[in-house]
Scaffold this active site. Structure first.
Site, PDB file in Angstrom:
ATOM      1  N   GLU A 122      -0.485  -9.254   3.003  1.00  0.00           N
ATOM      2  CA  GLU A 122      -1.795  -8.535   3.561  1.00  0.00           C
ATOM      3  C   GLU A 122      -2.798  -9.092   2.552  1.00  0.00           C
ATOM      4  O   GLU A 122      -2.951  -9.169   1.353  1.00  0.00           O
ATOM      5  CB  GLU A 122      -1.611  -7.065   3.604  1.00  0.00           C
ATOM      6  CG  GLU A 122      -2.745  -6.136   4.138  1.00  0.00           C
ATOM      7  CD  GLU A 122      -2.434  -4.969   4.023  1.00  0.00           C
ATOM      8  OE1 GLU A 122      -3.112  -4.304   4.887  1.00  0.00           O
ATOM      9  OE2 GLU A 122      -2.018  -4.340   3.316  1.00  0.00           O
TER      10      GLU A 122
ATOM     11  N   GLY B 118      -1.091  -2.006  -5.938  1.00  0.00           N
ATOM     12  CA  GLY B 118      -0.316  -0.931  -6.377  1.00  0.00           C
ATOM     13  C   GLY B 118       1.348  -1.040  -5.782  1.00  0.00           C
ATOM     14  O   GLY B 118       2.245  -0.801  -6.176  1.00  0.00           O
ATOM     15  N   ALA B 119       1.142  -1.209  -4.407  1.00  0.00           N
ATOM     16  CA  ALA B 119       2.280  -1.396  -3.347  1.00  0.00           C
ATOM     17  C   ALA B 119       2.077  -1.965  -2.222  1.00  0.00           C
ATOM     18  O   ALA B 119       0.688  -2.085  -1.877  1.00  0.00           O
ATOM     19  CB  ALA B 119       2.864  -0.188  -3.228  1.00  0.00           C
TER      20      ALA B 119
ATOM     21  N   GLU C 114       3.191  -1.882   2.062  1.00  0.00           N
ATOM     22  CA  GLU C 114       3.982  -1.505   2.960  1.00  0.00           C
ATOM     23  C   GLU C 114       4.864  -2.385   3.897  1.00  0.00           C
ATOM     24  O   GLU C 114       5.112  -1.957   5.082  1.00  0.00           O
ATOM     25  CB  GLU C 114       3.358  -0.282   4.008  1.00  0.00           C
ATOM     26  CG  GLU C 114       2.028  -1.257   4.747  1.00  0.00           C
ATOM     27  CD  GLU C 114       0.658  -1.387   4.229  1.00  0.00           C
ATOM     28  OE1 GLU C 114      -0.079  -1.406   4.948  1.00  0.00           O
ATOM     29  OE2 GLU C 114       0.696  -1.244   2.944  1.00  0.00           O
ATOM     30  N   ASN C 115       5.532  -3.478   3.403  1.00  0.00           N
ATOM     31  CA  ASN C 115       6.329  -4.281   4.283  1.00  0.00           C
ATOM     32  C   ASN C 115       7.082  -3.324   5.047  1.00  0.00           C
ATOM     33  O   ASN C 115       8.016  -2.651   4.332  1.00  0.00           O
ATOM     34  CB  ASN C 115       7.207  -5.464   3.483  1.00  0.00           C
ATOM     35  CG  ASN C 115       6.023  -6.020   2.455  1.00  0.00           C
ATOM     36  OD1 ASN C 115       5.074  -6.477   3.083  1.00  0.00           O
ATOM     37  ND2 ASN C 115       6.340  -5.932   1.200  1.00  0.00           N
TER      38      ASN C 115
ATOM     39  N   HIS D 254       2.743   7.420   0.164  1.00  0.00           N
ATOM     40  CA  HIS D 254       1.726   6.471   0.780  1.00  0.00           C
ATOM     41  C   HIS D 254       2.353   5.354   1.548  1.00  0.00           C
ATOM     42  O   HIS D 254       2.018   5.362   2.797  1.00  0.00           O
ATOM     43  CB  HIS D 254       0.760   5.984  -0.246  1.00  0.00           C
ATOM     44  CG  HIS D 254      -0.237   5.359   0.471  1.00  0.00           C
ATOM     45  ND1 HIS D 254      -1.670   5.789   0.482  1.00  0.00           N
ATOM     46  CD2 HIS D 254      -0.301   3.929   0.735  1.00  0.00           C
ATOM     47  CE1 HIS D 254      -2.308   5.031   1.160  1.00  0.00           C
ATOM     48  NE2 HIS D 254      -1.775   3.691   1.293  1.00  0.00           N
ATOM     49  N   GLU D 255       3.207   4.570   0.881  1.00  0.00           N
ATOM     50  CA  GLU D 255       4.014   3.437   1.635  1.00  0.00           C
ATOM     51  C   GLU D 255       4.480   3.997   2.571  1.00  0.00           C
ATOM     52  O   GLU D 255       4.894   3.384   3.779  1.00  0.00           O
ATOM     53  CB  GLU D 255       4.537   2.640   0.289  1.00  0.00           C
ATOM     54  CG  GLU D 255       3.669   2.144  -0.580  1.00  0.00           C
ATOM     55  CD  GLU D 255       2.354   1.361  -0.190  1.00  0.00           C
ATOM     56  OE1 GLU D 255       2.401   0.667   0.806  1.00  0.00           O
ATOM     57  OE2 GLU D 255       1.420   1.519  -0.752  1.00  0.00           O
TER      58      GLU D 255
ATOM     59  N   HIS E 232       3.019   4.731   5.999  1.00  0.00           N
ATOM     60  CA  HIS E 232       2.732   3.469   6.621  1.00  0.00           C
ATOM     61  C   HIS E 232       3.820   3.030   7.566  1.00  0.00           C
ATOM     62  O   HIS E 232       3.565   2.180   8.399  1.00  0.00           O
ATOM     63  CB  HIS E 232       2.665   2.403   5.571  1.00  0.00           C
ATOM     64  CG  HIS E 232       1.092   2.441   5.118  1.00  0.00           C
ATOM     65  ND1 HIS E 232      -0.139   2.128   6.018  1.00  0.00           N
ATOM     66  CD2 HIS E 232       0.518   2.198   3.829  1.00  0.00           C
ATOM     67  CE1 HIS E 232      -1.410   1.903   5.280  1.00  0.00           C
ATOM     68  NE2 HIS E 232      -0.742   2.151   3.887  1.00  0.00           N
TER      69      HIS E 232
ATOM     70  N   GLU F   7      -5.087   3.090   6.078  1.00  0.00           N
ATOM     71  CA  GLU F   7      -4.961   3.175   4.696  1.00  0.00           C
ATOM     72  C   GLU F   7      -5.568   4.711   4.448  1.00  0.00           C
ATOM     73  O   GLU F   7      -4.993   5.756   3.584  1.00  0.00           O
ATOM     74  CB  GLU F   7      -5.941   2.442   3.777  1.00  0.00           C
ATOM     75  CG  GLU F   7      -5.470   0.901   3.849  1.00  0.00           C
ATOM     76  CD  GLU F   7      -3.816   0.759   3.141  1.00  0.00           C
ATOM     77  OE1 GLU F   7      -3.773   1.764   2.698  1.00  0.00           O
ATOM     78  OE2 GLU F   7      -3.396  -0.298   3.340  1.00  0.00           O
TER      79      GLU F   7
END
Length: 860
Positions: A140, A273-274, A276-277, A309-310, A313, A332
């Site tokens: 991304e 930070g991370a 979301e795959n 959070h991830e 997603h 987001e």
């Protein structure tokens, strides 16, 4: 679908729509030793009109061959032309390809780069000090094209069938379960199950010596955490919140998790930070791995937030994806909103919605600028979307969603979200699609309410005044820090504001809800009214300014009657209007005296932030006055809390203790606190369990602030040999807070000589820019090494580093900063640089306005 698009008439940033990928059969063979990879893919295409040219995305790849076949004829070879400037590959065929289903096979190779984007390499040292390499992906927004030629736009969703060919001693993870694994010609061939239909930026490959936790089942989904060898014992906490939030979201969304498994992977080198795959979420180690016994509350909260959070997603972003990058905010902001809901449900005692007020304050500080932007704005070039990863997208976006949720009701909001996800599952959607679903369920005109918050910049300042005839007037106007410096009239903006108001009369409180649509709204008060609170519950994304004696009335009737988030808003709004020149500094400093016995960590966060702001602007001669003022404000709270937790104390109070001790020892320069910190640190070095975890960072911070070369060497060694990612980060960033120039020079040099990971180096420089003893040194270093840093650092890190210029708070430094960025024509994307420069202007304007009388104000 628009099928009438020829390459010659296209937007240069959007691919033609007459050829659509349906499926990628992708085979990659990474070689960690040579930092390279070879690849072959067969893409199943739907061709909608005759075409002799197929255009897709590719950059930093060598493409050896491309051919197209169908079921009814022989293969046709393509002539390959690469357009580096637009990151495109043009495949030109000797005769037109007819409409129908085709298979496009491409052979290519590339480099495992060191830029933390695309298909890149990461490294780590094992427990014996040996260095190992691994390969990971970060696609991304538009970096899948660096790993394989593809239609690298979010609405070109397709199925991905991946095969990774790797060294037999390594492990491979991708988005879906392993379908088969076999040894062929000395290589391990790992084939993965077909994914769901999804966007290219969500594809992931991780290859290396990595180890999984035992799986836990959440419904039908096996969930595992992965780490490099030796760090698996730090996975328990992350796995707990991962399982809890996954179950929460399945229930909230009313849709089962859309993947076949869920892996969370800690990557040693990771720019964000991370990410979301789908099914293979990648993390910076500090955002996933943590020792629950030695971590602070803030460190645990960070892991919980990012993991939740991830996971959010997986539905909001992966199952339903924005059509184009202008809709990034929706992904987001919604995931940020949902992380709060999930963590609050998991640990209600953490009071996450109260703490979110601090995050929202960061969005206010940017959104009060003339150079702010709407949450959603047109994006042409995908690189323009990079600047959308900011507090306006995440925190402001989540704040206005929370405001809407509270306005229409949580259950109605949830049902509207379910309708949206069911309607657009496996497809793409836009902002208005969400408003349509929410409006349908709420039976309210949601677009009319929300579009002003999403598509226009800024936010309202709501001013309350009362006439002698008990008539309350509530006025809205756009908040601006520099309203007095504007060269022309500001544009009149209006919002539909869901206002919740509490009026106390004869000792009884009554709540009413209003939707403010006009500039002025009047409400008749009872003749025996005692106090008024606007933004009851604290969910509204606006600031409040109370006229004449309204604030005194509110506080005199009992500050303890206000909820913590309401006290937070009172002090936060007062500080913002002080910075904007609407409230005298003496009034604000006097107001802070009412909070000496405050016990909420978020209220204290505003107070401490305002004291740090003053520390950035004062002259050396005024510093003793500020230190004495800080000791007077913080000292009583530290004395009341003590250094050791009481038996019934909650996690938030433990966190507050550490933050106040740190501020008193550094900003208050309190010698007794510094002496106690040194003694306690020596105890900690002998027995790490002898000091409460939340106090340890305060000890490290104070000792660094007062430290010499020996202490610096000790802390650098502790950084290098840290047992957890949090400990490593704590000691690393302590190196930016020493005061001696020579020590700060050593730290700066280490940011570009390979001693510090590139994911951390720009943030370390930013921290030194925030050190009043080191900011000019750091600025000189930035100017001297700009081109080298521009090559070395991830763009996101470089952009964040430049935020440190807001601390260069003198007119002379401000002029130098502006000249540097102007002469080099530096572009940080979007309005980022304009915002940093305006924030610097605000600080310098405040300094010019307040400095002459600041000593008197502090001793007032």
């Amino acid at each position: 679908m628009n099928q009438d698009s020829s390459p010659s008439t296209l937007d240069p940033y959007r691919l033609p729509r007459h050829v659509i990928p349906l499926r990628y059969d992708l085979r990659l063979e990474p070689d960690l030793a040579s930092a390279s990879f070879a690849g072959q893919e067969t893409i199943t295409l739907a061709v909608y009109q005759p075409t002799s040219e197929i255009v897709l995305n590719a950059i930093e790849l060598t493409i050896a061959s491309a051919q197209i076949t169908s079921d009814s004829g022989p293969a046709t070879q393509a002539t390959i032309r690469l357009d580096v400037s637009l990151q495109r590959c043009h495949l030109i065929f000797p005769k037109p390809v007819s409409p129908g289903t085709w298979r496009l096979t491409i052979t290519f190779c590339g480099t495992l780069n060191d830029k933390l984007r695309g298909f890149y390499r990461s490294s780590y040292k094992d427990e014996r000090g040996a260095t190992h390499s691994m390969a990971a992906t970060q696609f991304e927004a538009t970096d899948a094209r660096r790993a394989f030629p593809c239609w690298d736009e979010p609405d070109f969703k397709a199925v991905f069938a991946a095969t990774l060919v790797i060294h037999p001693t390594l492990t491979a993870v991708s988005n879906s379960m392993i379908a088969s694994e076999m040894l062929t010609d000395g290589k391990k061939v790992v084939r993965f199950v077909d994914t769901m239909k999804m966007s290219t930026y969500l594809v992931a490959f991780i290859v290396g010596r990595i180890e999984p936790s035992d799986p836990v089942l959440v419904g039908q989904t096996p969930l595992r955490l992965w780490a490099v060898p030796g760090k698996g014992h730090l996975a328990c906490f992350g796995q707990d919140i991962a399982a809890a939030s996954l179950a929460f979201f399945e229930d909230y969304y009313g849709i089962p998790y859309p993947g076949d498994k869920l892996d969370l992977l800690a990557i040693p080198d990771f720019a964000s930070g991370a990410m979301e795959n789908l099914g293979a979420i990648t993390y910076r180690e500090t955002a996933l791995l943590v020792d629950q016994q030695s971590a602070t509350h803030g460190e645990l909260e960070r892991v919980a937030d990012v993991v939740a959070h991830e996971n959010a997603h997986m539905w909001f972003g992966d199952l339903v994806t924005m059509s184009w990058w202008n809709g990034l905010w929706l992904n987001e902001a919604f995931a940020t909103f949902m992380e709060m809901l999930a963590v609050d449900a998991w640990k209600p005692e953490w009071k996450r919605w109260d703490s979110f007020g601090v995050s929202r304050a960061a969005a206010f500080s940017v959104d009060g600028l003339r150079s702010t932007r709407p949450i959603e704005y047109p994006v042409q070039a995908p690189k323009d979307a990079d600047a959308m990863f900011d507090v306006l997208t995440y925190e402001k976006g989540a704040s206005v969603l929370r405001m809407l949720e509270q306005h229409i009701g949580p259950m109605v909001f949830r049902d509207g979200v379910r309708d949206y996800l069911h309607t657009h599952a496996y497809g793409n959607a836009d902002t208005n699609d969400l408003w349509v679903s929410l409006g349908k369920i709420a039976k309210q005109p949601v677009p009319e309410l929300m579009n002003g918050w999403i598509f226009q910049p800024g936010f309202p300042l709501v001013t309350a005044t009362v006439s002698p005839s008990y008539l309350l007037t509530v006025r809205q106007q756009q908040f601006s820090y520099l309203s007095n410096e504007q060269s022309g009239p500001s544009q009149e903006q209006r919002w539909q504001i869901p206002l919740q108001m509490r009026v106390t009369a004869s000792g009884k409180a009554n709540t009413s809800r209003l939707l403010l649509t006009e500039k002025d709204t009047t409400v008749q008060l009872p003749h025996d009214w005692e106090s008024i609170l606007l933004n009851e519950g604290g969910h509204g994304f606006y600031r409040v300014r109370y006229g004449s004696d309204l604030l005194d009335r509110l506080l005199d009737t009992g500050i303890d009657r206000l909820a913590a988030i309401e006290r937070f808003n009172v002090i936060d709004d007062a500080w913002a209007t002080t910075v904007a020149g609407l409230t005298p500094l003496t009034d604000y400093l006097e107001l802070t005296s009412r909070f000496i016995t405050e016990k909420d960590k978020n209220v204290w966060a505003v107070l401490l932030d305002s004291f740090h702001f003053l520390s950035r602007i004062i002259d050396l001669k005024d510093r003793p006055a500020l230190e004495a003022f800080v000791r007077g404000r913080i000292g009583p709270a530290v004395a009341a809390l003590g250094w050791v937790p009481r038996g019934d104390e909650n996690e938030l109070t433990k966190q507050l203790r550490g933050e106040l001790i740190s501020a008193l020892g550094k900003l208050g320069n309190d010698p007794a606190i510094q002496e106690r910190a040194l003694a306690l640190y020596q105890v900690y070095c002998n027995d790490a369990t002898a000091v409460e975890a939340n106090v340890v960072p305060a000890l490290v911070a104070i000792l660094a602030h007062t430290g010499d070369a020996n202490r610096y060497d000790e802390f650098y060694e502790r950084f290098r040999t840290a047992a957890t990612p949090q400990e490593e980060r704590r000691y690393l960033f302590s190196l930016a807070t020493f005061q001696p120039r020579a020590l700060l020079e050593r730290t700066l040099t280490r940011t570009i000589n390979g001693d510090i990971r590139m994911q951390d180096a720009p943030f370390l420089i930013g921290a030194i820019l925030n050190n009043v003893c080191g900011r000019e040194l750091a600025w000189a270093f930035v100017k001297s090494n700009w081109y080298k840093m521009d090559q070395l650092f991830p763009k996101q890190g470089l952009r964040r580093m430049c935020g440190g210029i807001v601390n260069l708070a003198t007119p002379e430094l401000e002029r130098d900063v502006r000249e540097f960025f102007a002469t080099r024509q530096i572009d940080l994307g979007g309005k980022t640089l304009d915002q940093y420069l305006e924030q610097l202007r605000i600080v310098v304007a405040f300094r010019d306005r307040e400095l002459p009388g600041i000593q008197a104000a502090l001793s007032h």
